[in-house]
Scaffold this active site. Structure first.
Site, PDB file in Angstrom:
ATOM      1  N   LYS A   1       0.874   3.359  14.280  1.00 48.77           N
ATOM      2  CA  LYS A   1       2.257   3.109  14.712  1.00 48.77           C
ATOM      3  C   LYS A   1       2.389   2.023  15.772  1.00 48.77           C
ATOM      4  O   LYS A   1       3.476   1.479  15.972  1.00 48.77           O
ATOM      5  CB  LYS A   1       2.859   4.395  15.312  1.00 48.77           C
TER       6      LYS A   1
ATOM      7  N   TYR B   1       5.393   8.748   8.072  1.00 47.03           N
ATOM      8  CA  TYR B   1       4.180   7.928   7.961  1.00 47.03           C
ATOM      9  C   TYR B   1       4.536   6.443   7.868  1.00 47.03           C
ATOM     10  O   TYR B   1       3.909   5.607   8.489  1.00 47.03           O
ATOM     11  CB  TYR B   1       3.412   8.388   6.720  1.00 47.03           C
TER      12      TYR B   1
ATOM     13  N   PRO C   1      -4.171   5.521  17.628  1.00 52.23           N
ATOM     14  CA  PRO C   1      -4.056   4.845  16.321  1.00 52.23           C
ATOM     15  C   PRO C   1      -4.096   5.798  15.127  1.00 52.23           C
ATOM     16  O   PRO C   1      -4.164   5.357  13.991  1.00 52.23           O
ATOM     17  CB  PRO C   1      -5.250   3.872  16.311  1.00 52.23           C
TER      18      PRO C   1
ATOM     19  N   TYR D   1      -8.505   9.800   4.410  1.00 51.55           N
ATOM     20  CA  TYR D   1      -8.738  10.618   5.597  1.00 51.55           C
ATOM     21  C   TYR D   1      -9.681  11.742   5.182  1.00 51.55           C
ATOM     22  O   TYR D   1      -9.319  12.558   4.333  1.00 51.55           O
ATOM     23  CB  TYR D   1      -7.434  11.231   6.098  1.00 51.55           C
TER      24      TYR D   1
ATOM     25  N   HIS E   1       0.848  -1.189   0.000  1.00 49.86           N
ATOM     26  CA  HIS E   1       0.000   0.000   0.000  1.00 49.86           C
ATOM     27  C   HIS E   1       0.881   1.236   0.000  1.00 49.86           C
ATOM     28  O   HIS E   1       1.799   1.350   0.813  1.00 49.86           O
ATOM     29  CB  HIS E   1      -0.882  -0.002   1.250  1.00 49.86           C
TER      30      HIS E   1
HETATM   31  P1  RFL Z   1      -1.320  -6.300  22.655  1.00 48.08           P
HETATM   32  O1  RFL Z   1      -1.534  -6.621  21.249  1.00 48.08           O
HETATM   33  O2  RFL Z   1      -2.369  -5.564  23.402  1.00 48.08           O
HETATM   34  O3  RFL Z   1      -0.969  -7.644  23.398  1.00 48.08           O
HETATM   35  C1  RFL Z   1      -0.896  -7.711  24.802  1.00 48.08           C
HETATM   36  C2  RFL Z   1      -1.263  -9.116  25.206  1.00 48.08           C
HETATM   37  O4  RFL Z   1      -1.094  -9.273  26.620  1.00 48.08           O
HETATM   38  C3  RFL Z   1      -2.193 -10.015  27.130  1.00 48.08           C
HETATM   39  N1  RFL Z   1      -2.297  -9.726  28.576  1.00 48.08           N
HETATM   40  C4  RFL Z   1      -1.936 -10.593  29.532  1.00 48.08           C
HETATM   41  N2  RFL Z   1      -1.473 -11.858  29.464  1.00 48.08           N
HETATM   42  C5  RFL Z   1      -1.193 -12.492  30.644  1.00 48.08           C
HETATM   43  N3  RFL Z   1      -1.419 -11.925  31.867  1.00 48.08           N
HETATM   44  C6  RFL Z   1      -1.895 -10.650  31.959  1.00 48.08           C
HETATM   45  N4  RFL Z   1      -2.105 -10.123  33.153  1.00 48.08           N
HETATM   46  C7  RFL Z   1      -2.172  -9.936  30.755  1.00 48.08           C
HETATM   47  N5  RFL Z   1      -2.648  -8.696  30.491  1.00 48.08           N
HETATM   48  C8  RFL Z   1      -2.708  -8.582  29.169  1.00 48.08           C
HETATM   49  C9  RFL Z   1      -3.372  -9.524  26.305  1.00 48.08           C
HETATM   50  O5  RFL Z   1      -4.464 -10.446  26.321  1.00 48.08           O
HETATM   51  C10 RFL Z   1      -2.739  -9.401  24.924  1.00 48.08           C
HETATM   52  O6  RFL Z   1      -2.859 -10.606  24.179  1.00 48.08           O
HETATM   53  O7  RFL Z   1       0.030  -5.428  22.867  1.00 48.08           O
HETATM   54  P2  RFL Z   1       1.404  -5.406  21.995  1.00 48.08           P
HETATM   55  O8  RFL Z   1       1.923  -6.784  21.773  1.00 48.08           O
HETATM   56  O9  RFL Z   1       2.242  -4.402  22.667  1.00 48.08           O
HETATM   57  O10 RFL Z   1       0.960  -4.866  20.548  1.00 48.08           O
HETATM   58  C11 RFL Z   1       0.461  -3.555  20.410  1.00 48.08           C
HETATM   59  C12 RFL Z   1      -0.558  -3.508  19.269  1.00 48.08           C
HETATM   60  O11 RFL Z   1      -1.536  -4.521  19.483  1.00 48.08           O
HETATM   61  C13 RFL Z   1      -1.233  -2.138  19.171  1.00 48.08           C
HETATM   62  O12 RFL Z   1      -0.267  -1.109  19.367  1.00 48.08           O
HETATM   63  C14 RFL Z   1      -1.896  -1.918  17.810  1.00 48.08           C
HETATM   64  O13 RFL Z   1      -2.971  -2.793  17.637  1.00 48.08           O
HETATM   65  C15 RFL Z   1      -2.350  -0.468  17.669  1.00 48.08           C
HETATM   66  N6  RFL Z   1      -3.102  -0.262  16.415  1.00 48.08           N
HETATM   67  C16 RFL Z   1      -2.436  -0.137  15.226  1.00 48.08           C
HETATM   68  N7  RFL Z   1      -1.077  -0.237  15.197  1.00 48.08           N
HETATM   69  C17 RFL Z   1      -0.416  -0.180  13.994  1.00 48.08           C
HETATM   70  O14 RFL Z   1       0.821  -0.268  13.992  1.00 48.08           O
HETATM   71  N8  RFL Z   1      -1.096  -0.054  12.794  1.00 48.08           N
HETATM   72  C18 RFL Z   1      -2.468   0.054  12.749  1.00 48.08           C
HETATM   73  O15 RFL Z   1      -3.029   0.131  11.656  1.00 48.08           O
HETATM   74  C19 RFL Z   1      -3.189   0.034  14.003  1.00 48.08           C
HETATM   75  N9  RFL Z   1      -4.546   0.098  14.025  1.00 48.08           N
HETATM   76  C20 RFL Z   1      -4.504  -0.200  16.448  1.00 48.08           C
HETATM   77  C21 RFL Z   1      -5.209  -0.020  15.220  1.00 48.08           C
HETATM   78  C22 RFL Z   1      -5.215  -0.302  17.657  1.00 48.08           C
HETATM   79  C23 RFL Z   1      -6.590  -0.214  17.649  1.00 48.08           C
HETATM   80  N10 RFL Z   1      -7.249  -0.321  18.899  1.00 48.08           N
HETATM   81  C24 RFL Z   1      -8.139  -1.366  19.200  1.00 48.08           C
HETATM   82  C25 RFL Z   1      -6.782   0.474  20.005  1.00 48.08           C
HETATM   83  C26 RFL Z   1      -6.581   0.068  15.228  1.00 48.08           C
HETATM   84  C27 RFL Z   1      -7.295  -0.013  16.447  1.00 48.08           C
HETATM   85  C28 RFL Z   1      -8.790   0.100  16.422  1.00 48.08           C
END
Ligand code: RFL
Length: 409
Positions: A315, A406, A311, A219, A89
């Site tokens: 990043k 970006y 988000p 956007y 993309h």
């Molecule tokens: P995660 O993915 O939240 O994983 C953390 C894991 O820890 C578990 N956990 C536990 N396990 C054991 N004991 C406990 N006490 C625990 N407490 C929690 C959880 O169940 C989970 O499985 O964190 P990690 O690995 O740091 O990854 C971060 C990313 O997931 C996050 O930054 C992104 O999803 C943010 N984000 C986006 N990031 C991008 O780089 N590109 C995107 O296009 C993008 N779009 C988004 C997004 C986040 C979104 N939301 C829901 C906030 C779009 C959305 C809508």
């Protein structure tokens, strides 16, 4: 190899005690990339995840992987799925009531592109690979306590699906447990500075069972509020609608969502959106949070546990993978080569990149959202927003800067 050591025997309050070298809390992108890199280097580790495997493999979030993320995954044999099914993309589209313009960022900045690959698919691939590498991953096991991180023998207590408490000893703990995790709560009060900002903006984050409506990320800046469009897969598209803080997502029927998206994306002028059932609707508050440093004693925070980023610039998952690589290399240097320096520098290595990403995300928030209302300040700030957009439309230097930030970190 740095083998596990089962110590056996009863410890008061815990049904069993085991040991490993690196205890990883959380099986999101951060914990799984870290676990895979450690396992490949022969470092023993255990991942504890409070959710079920089915749940984490279906949790839809990010989708835009930066070039650096793809490089890390490729170099470590973790990219087969995204190279097969991911889509390149390279264009974003900006729309306002005055104009529409496209930025093809593959021709700007460093010429990098994104790979669109849903986060849940990446998580599924990383789990399969970790297990293939002989990794130990316990699902439905919630870490309840992280203890003695200031000593050289930290330990955690977790509760498995049967409700049994278990103690694990390790040499290091990697807190990869996301925004609401317990790891960072183990840091003594006052030992780490926490920077926080609530941007006061909320998005209704939607997943629609519909093909993308445009070939680009879109956007839309509108007086009714921001609207966004981002591809995920051939049949699922992510949309965002700026909404009021505290809004009940269930108050948004499919009809209301599509009407509002069509209005803010100016479907009457630029063509209708491909519509379909809304599969998921949730409210996401734009908030930022950075810990400094992101390590204390034998605890290292990675991904959302170390810094939460709105988000707005996609990043979060990319930072998580980048930090996991830096920490994996540092742990391997320490454990294999007896070189503690990279571990000591972990925060120093990560924080400038985290702040760079935060700054760009904040800039995006200001680009995409103007305050509502007709008082002097709101009107003034919306005029600044339009000026920012015009600069991006007309200035090649501004476009290069945008592209570099970006896609890169
Ligand atoms: P995660 O993915 O939240 O994983 C953390 C894991 O820890 C578990 N956990 C536990 N396990 C054991 N004991 C406990 N006490 C625990 N407490 C929690 C959880 O169940 C989970 O499985 O964190 P990690 O690995 O740091 O990854 C971060 C990313 O997931 C996050 O930054 C992104 O999803 C943010 N984000 C986006 N990031 C991008 O780089 N590109 C995107 O296009 C993008 N779009 C988004 C997004 C986040 C979104 N939301 C829901 C906030 C779009 C959305 C809508």
């Amino acid at each position: 190899m740095f083998p596990s050591r089962h110590e056996g025997g009863d410890v008061p309050d815990h049904s069993s005690v085991d040991s490993t070298t690196v205890l990883i809390v959380g099986a999101g992108p951060a914990g799984l990339v870290l676990g895979n890199l450690l396992k490949a280097a022969g470092v023993d580790c255990l991942i504890l995840e409070r959710q079920s495997r089915a749940y984490v493999e279906r949790r839809a979030r990010a989708g835009f992987l930066a070039a650096n993320t793809v490089r890390i995954l490729e170099e470590n044999g973790l990219a087969a799925g995204l190279l097969r099914d991911g889509r390149q993309h390279d264009t974003c589209l900006f729309r306002s009531e005055h104009a529409e313009f496209e930025l093809k960022y593959s021709g700007l900045g460093r010429g990098e592109v994104h790979t669109v690959y849903p986060q849940q698919d990446l998580v599924r691939d990383l789990i399969a690979e970790f297990l293939d590498r002989g990794g130990e991953l316990r699902f439905e096991t919630a870490v309840a306590e992280v203890n003695d991180i200031g000593s050289d023998r930290p330990w955690i207590v977790c509760r498995n699906a049967d409700g049994e408490l278990q103690r694990w000893n390790g040499r290091y703990v990697a807190g990869c447990d996301g925004r609401h995790g317990v790891s960072r709560q183990a840091v003594p009060v006052g030992a780490v500075r926490q920077y926080r900002r609530d941007h006061g903006i909320s998005w209704l984050a939607l997943l629609a069972e519909a093909p993308q409506s445009m070939a680009a990320v879109a956007y839309a800046i509108h007086d009714e509020g921001f609207a966004g469009h981002m591809a995920r897969s051939a049949s699922v598209t992510r949309y965002y609608l700026q909404c009021a803080r505290g809004e009940d997502p269930q108050g948004w029927s499919d009809r209301r969502i599509w009407d509002e998206l069509q209005l803010r994306m100016q479907a009457d002028r630029y063509g209708p959106l491909h519509q379909g059932p809304i599969l998921e609707r949730r409210v996401v508050d734009m908030a930022s949070h950075v810990m400094d440093p992101i390590q204390y004693g034998r605890l290292f925070l990675v991904g959302d546990a170390a810094s939460l980023i709105s988000p707005s610039a996609a990043k979060g998952a990319n930072l998580a993978v980048m930090e996991a690589e830096i920490l994996a290399k540092a742990l391997i240097a320490d454990l294999r080569d007896d070189d503690e320096r990279p571990l000591a520098r972990y925060s120093e290595d990560c924080l400038p990149r985290i702040w760079r990403a935060q700054e760009f995300s904040h800039w995006m928030i200001n680009l995409l959202h103007g305050p509502a209302g007709n008082d002097d300040e709101a009107v003034f700030l919306r005029a600044l927003q339009r000026a920012r957009l015009e600069s991006l439309r007309n200035s090649r230097r501004h476009q290069d800067h945008f592209a570099e930030n970006y896609v890169g970190i």
